[in-house]
Design a protein around this motif. Structure first.
Motif, PDB file in Angstrom:
ATOM      1  N   ASP A   1      47.234   2.338  23.114  1.00 14.97           N
ATOM      2  CA  ASP A   1      47.817   3.252  22.131  1.00 14.97           C
ATOM      3  C   ASP A   1      47.568   4.708  22.530  1.00 14.97           C
ATOM      4  O   ASP A   1      48.469   5.547  22.435  1.00 14.97           O
TER       5      ASP A   1
ATOM      6  N   HIS B   1      50.880  -2.760  16.037  1.00 16.46           N
ATOM      7  CA  HIS B   1      49.834  -1.880  15.491  1.00 16.46           C
ATOM      8  C   HIS B   1      50.400  -0.798  14.573  1.00 16.46           C
ATOM      9  O   HIS B   1      49.721  -0.347  13.661  1.00 16.46           O
ATOM     10  N   ASP B   2      51.652  -0.388  14.799  1.00 19.39           N
ATOM     11  CA  ASP B   2      52.243   0.681  13.978  1.00 19.39           C
ATOM     12  C   ASP B   2      53.310   0.180  13.008  1.00 19.39           C
ATOM     13  O   ASP B   2      54.079   0.989  12.472  1.00 19.39           O
TER      14      ASP B   2
ATOM     15  N   HIS C   1      57.713   3.653  21.162  1.00 21.85           N
ATOM     16  CA  HIS C   1      56.251   3.777  21.352  1.00 21.85           C
ATOM     17  C   HIS C   1      55.587   2.393  21.380  1.00 21.85           C
ATOM     18  O   HIS C   1      54.825   2.092  22.293  1.00 21.85           O
TER      19      HIS C   1
ATOM     20  N   ARG D   1      47.464  13.114  25.104  1.00 22.22           N
ATOM     21  CA  ARG D   1      47.902  12.340  23.932  1.00 22.22           C
ATOM     22  C   ARG D   1      47.288  12.924  22.648  1.00 22.22           C
ATOM     23  O   ARG D   1      47.988  13.136  21.653  1.00 22.22           O
TER      24      ARG D   1
END
Ligand SMILES: [Fe+2]
Length: 188
Positions: free
Chosen positions: A127, A55-56, A25, A142
């Motif tokens: 994202d 970001h994750d 991802h 999403r």
């Protein structure tokens, strides 16, 4: 080492083995951010792609502390000495302040500011238009997938429903900018 190389190394070390799907991802989000990087000044393009790759990172087992990944990621990156602006983008990515409210962590996330810039919109767009496997998806699908994955009773499902207007707005602003830039470019 460039910021993007450093971000790639950190994300890979933290996610590729422990959470391979999350790794797929974030690589997809990084690619997507790179495709829209012309919307931000050249001096900010590395910051954009690095924030997309990281970001994750707060989901990584060795990084997760509070269980709220934007906060855990931002704190971890600060410990590593990453730029404050990068930490802030991670802390506030994809409407995180709303989930922070639901988790009673608003004061913690308020250590950083949501910069509310074109760059931040591009990060949210990247994202919210990338599947868990790193493929391109539209924002409506999403958001639907997130609700299905977490289930009707989960806090994340409540969060994503509350955040939908702001997420969709950031996506639409970015897609409008992408269209405008394309028109400007072909007109020259
Ligand atoms: Fe993400």
């Amino acid at each position: 080492m460039s910021l993007v190389s450093a971000a790639t190394d950190i994300a890979q070390a933290q996610l590729s083995e422990a959470l391979p799907r999350r790794w797929a991802h974030v690589q997809g989000v990084g690619r997507r951010a790179g495709q829209a990087a012309h919307l931000v000044p050249p001096s900010e393009r590395d910051l954009l792609v690095a924030s997309a790759l990281l970001h994750d990172v707060g989901y990584a087992p060795t990084v997760a502390k509070s269980g709220f990944h934007p906060l855990d990621g931002a704190r971890y990156l600060r410990e590593l000495g990453m730029p404050t602006r990068l930490c802030a983008l991670v802390a506030h990515h994809s409407c995180a302040y709303r989930e922070a409210e639901l988790r009673g962590l608003s004061a913690d996330i308020a250590e950083w500011q949501d910069e509310q810039t074109i760059l931040r919109d591009v990060l949210w767009w990247a994202d919210m238009t990338t599947t868990p496997d790193g493929l391109v998806v539209n924002v409506v699908d999403r958001i639907e997938e997130i609700q299905k994955r977490y289930g009707p009773e989960d806090l994340v499902t409540f969060f994503i429903r509350q955040a939908t207007p702001e997420l969709v707005a950031a996506v639409e602003r970015t897609e409008e900018r992408l269209r405008s830039v394309a028109i400007d470019y072909t007109a020259k």
